[in-house]
Design an enzyme around this catalytic site. Structure first.
Site, mmCIF file in Angstrom:
data_model
loop_
_atom_site.group_PDB
_atom_site.id
_atom_site.type_symbol
_atom_site.label_atom_id
_atom_site.label_comp_id
_atom_site.label_asym_id
_atom_site.label_seq_id
_atom_site.Cartn_x
_atom_site.Cartn_y
_atom_site.Cartn_z
ATOM 1 N N LYS A 104 -3.241 9.101 9.795
ATOM 2 C CA LYS A 104 -2.117 8.482 10.514
ATOM 3 C C LYS A 104 -0.787 9.239 10.347
ATOM 4 C CE LYS A 104 -3.747 3.745 11.033
ATOM 5 N NZ LYS A 104 -3.480 2.324 10.819
ATOM 6 N N ASP B 79 0.348 -0.625 15.672
ATOM 7 C CA ASP B 79 0.131 -1.598 14.587
ATOM 8 C C ASP B 79 1.367 -2.491 14.406
ATOM 9 O OD1 ASP B 79 -2.427 -0.774 13.823
ATOM 10 O OD2 ASP B 79 -1.680 0.702 12.383
ATOM 11 N N ALA C 176 2.146 -1.506 0.033
ATOM 12 C CA ALA C 176 3.213 -0.588 0.442
ATOM 13 C C ALA C 176 2.620 0.675 1.057
ATOM 14 C CB ALA C 176 4.085 -0.241 -0.767
ATOM 15 N N GLY C 177 1.417 0.561 1.613
ATOM 16 C CA GLY C 177 0.776 1.706 2.255
ATOM 17 C C GLY C 177 1.188 1.832 3.721
HETATM 18 P P1 NAP Z 1 -3.153 2.570 2.326
HETATM 19 O O1 NAP Z 1 -2.072 3.361 2.986
HETATM 20 O O2 NAP Z 1 -4.191 3.264 1.514
HETATM 21 O O3 NAP Z 1 -2.396 1.483 1.371
HETATM 22 C C1 NAP Z 1 -3.120 0.627 0.557
HETATM 23 C C2 NAP Z 1 -2.177 -0.359 -0.178
HETATM 24 O O4 NAP Z 1 -3.010 -1.296 -0.856
HETATM 25 C C3 NAP Z 1 -1.275 0.260 -1.221
HETATM 26 O O5 NAP Z 1 -0.070 -0.453 -1.282
HETATM 27 C C4 NAP Z 1 -2.068 0.058 -2.526
HETATM 28 O O6 NAP Z 1 -1.258 -0.086 -3.658
HETATM 29 C C5 NAP Z 1 -2.707 -1.282 -2.256
HETATM 30 N N1 NAP Z 1 -3.947 -1.444 -3.015
HETATM 31 C C6 NAP Z 1 -5.097 -0.735 -2.881
HETATM 32 N N2 NAP Z 1 -6.023 -1.180 -3.755
HETATM 33 C C7 NAP Z 1 -5.424 -2.173 -4.463
HETATM 34 C C8 NAP Z 1 -5.874 -3.017 -5.525
HETATM 35 N N3 NAP Z 1 -7.113 -2.933 -6.023
HETATM 36 N N4 NAP Z 1 -5.020 -3.941 -6.007
HETATM 37 C C9 NAP Z 1 -3.761 -4.047 -5.522
HETATM 38 N N5 NAP Z 1 -3.276 -3.264 -4.524
HETATM 39 C C10 NAP Z 1 -4.107 -2.350 -3.997
HETATM 40 O O7 NAP Z 1 -3.960 1.705 3.392
HETATM 41 P P2 NAP Z 1 -3.428 1.121 4.798
HETATM 42 O O8 NAP Z 1 -3.566 2.131 5.873
HETATM 43 O O9 NAP Z 1 -2.084 0.515 4.561
HETATM 44 O O10 NAP Z 1 -4.528 -0.017 5.113
HETATM 45 C C11 NAP Z 1 -4.621 -1.155 4.290
HETATM 46 C C12 NAP Z 1 -5.554 -2.201 4.914
HETATM 47 O O11 NAP Z 1 -5.047 -2.622 6.167
HETATM 48 C C13 NAP Z 1 -6.992 -1.724 5.189
HETATM 49 O O12 NAP Z 1 -7.847 -2.748 4.750
HETATM 50 C C14 NAP Z 1 -7.054 -1.591 6.707
HETATM 51 O O13 NAP Z 1 -8.363 -1.840 7.206
HETATM 52 C C15 NAP Z 1 -6.101 -2.698 7.116
HETATM 53 N N6 NAP Z 1 -5.533 -2.496 8.489
HETATM 54 C C16 NAP Z 1 -5.738 -3.478 9.418
HETATM 55 C C17 NAP Z 1 -5.202 -3.340 10.702
HETATM 56 C C18 NAP Z 1 -5.452 -4.416 11.735
HETATM 57 O O14 NAP Z 1 -5.261 -4.145 12.930
HETATM 58 N N7 NAP Z 1 -5.814 -5.607 11.359
HETATM 59 C C19 NAP Z 1 -4.442 -2.209 11.035
HETATM 60 C C20 NAP Z 1 -4.223 -1.229 10.049
HETATM 61 C C21 NAP Z 1 -4.769 -1.384 8.765
HETATM 62 P P3 NAP Z 1 -0.811 1.187 -4.566
HETATM 63 O O15 NAP Z 1 0.426 1.740 -3.904
HETATM 64 O O16 NAP Z 1 -0.573 0.588 -5.891
HETATM 65 O O17 NAP Z 1 -1.979 2.158 -4.553
#
Ligand code: NAP
Length: 275
Positions: free
Chosen positions: A68, A104, A128-129
């Site tokens: 992304k 999104d 915060a991802g």
């Molecule tokens: P990302 O950039 O990898 O960010 C992941 C976030 O989750 C970070 O803040 C991370 O914290 C936290 N995290 C990961 N594992 C954790 C744990 N075990 N305990 C606590 N915090 C944890 O991922 P992303 O792109 O933001 O996507 C995140 C989720 O959103 C995915 O499940 C994705 O499928 C979903 N999503 C859904 C949609 C939709 O349309 N519904 C759209 C986009 C994404 P740290 O900073 O501490 O590592």
């Protein structure tokens, strides 16, 4: 009919095997009688994937983890919303000119606003991802009173600073007061569906709780929130809206959201049967 005039669209990222985007978009093309197909290509090579898009004339692509942000330097133009977020989830190819968008952000806001106004409301974002960044940007634009909550303080503080909002570490969530809670981490996602990053005691009657995970549609957090009398929203609503906006950007046609929703739910059920 697939033939020499069929237009090609794709989702690009890794892993891609469980992506529900092909189900949503192929159903939409079929319902709108558009001669196009949508495939999933597994790649973590942003530059190579975008070169392939130009070379093979893919008319559009959905961009997912881990590409992304990585695709941004290889685009010709970037929409101001995607530019502010620093992430692109949609590419439109206009005769070799690649333009990046982020659907999104508007989808998350649209899904929330179907249930509750957000202006002036205390909104906590867990995570915060990339997804948190998009949701946070949209909520800030809509005048929500934001708080960022994250496991790692470094990343959490950085997003909080970018959104001019306070930060709370995830392990000190105890005293959080929020009207709206948006869960954006992968905690609780299939197959580890027995987990939730949010302690039950901070959930209260009338709170709006959105979990952006869409597999499963009912996460542990949403089940617990439902029992406490919260208004719950699944990530499925956001997923369908973001896919719908992609379809509109590519085709200029109103997305058949009901058809896309049915197709995605059917694909998800088939995945459960297989796994
Ligand atoms: P990302 O950039 O990898 O960010 C992941 C976030 O989750 C970070 O803040 C991370 O914290 C936290 N995290 C990961 N594992 C954790 C744990 N075990 N305990 C606590 N915090 C944890 O991922 P992303 O792109 O933001 O996507 C995140 C989720 O959103 C995915 O499940 C994705 O499928 C979903 N999503 C859904 C949609 C939709 O349309 N519904 C759209 C986009 C994404 P740290 O900073 O501490 O590592």
């Amino acid at each position: 009919m697939i033939g020499q005039h069929t237009v090609l669209y794709a989702v690009l990222g890794r892993p891609i095997a469980h992506s529900l985007s092909p189900a949503a978009h192929n159903a939409a093309f079929s319902a709108a009688r558009i001669n196009a197909v949508y495939l999933a290509f597994e790649t973590a090579d942003a530059e190579g994937a975008l070169r392939a898009m130009r070379c093979l004339n893919l008319r559009g692509a959905s961009i997912t983890i881990p590409l992304k942000s990585a695709v941004v330097p290889f685009l010709d133009e970037i929409d101001p919303v995607a530019q502010s977020i620093g992430a692109v989830n949609t590419i439109v190819n206009e005769n070799g000119l690649l333009r990046g968008f982020n659907t999104d952000a508007t989808a998350a806001l649209g899904a929330l606003q179907q249930r509750s106004p957000v202006a002036g409301k205390r909104c906590a974002i867990i995570g915060a991802g990339g997804a948190a960044r998009a949701v946070g940007f949209a909520l800030k634009q809509a005048d929500a009173d934001l708080t960022i909550v994250n496991r790692s303080p470094g990343r959490g503080r950085e997003l909080a600073r970018a959104l001019e909002s306070p930060f709370i570490p995830l392990d000190r969530l105890g005293g959080l007061k929020a009207d709206i809670l948006v869960q954006t981490t992968p905690v609780g996602m299939f197959p580890r569906v027995d987990r939730s990053p949010v302690p039950e005691h901070i959930l209260h009657r009338g709170m709006v709780v959105m979990d952006i995970i869409y597999n499963p549609a009912q996460t542990r957090l949403l089940r617990e929130a439902g029992k406490k009398g919260c208004i719950t929203l699944s990530g499925m609503d956001m997923f369908i809206l973001q896919a719908g906006e992609q379809f509109r950007l590519w085709t200029g046609v109103d997305p058949p959201l009901g058809v896309m929703d049915q197709a995605v739910k059917g694909a998800l059920e088939r995945q459960y049967e297989k796994d």
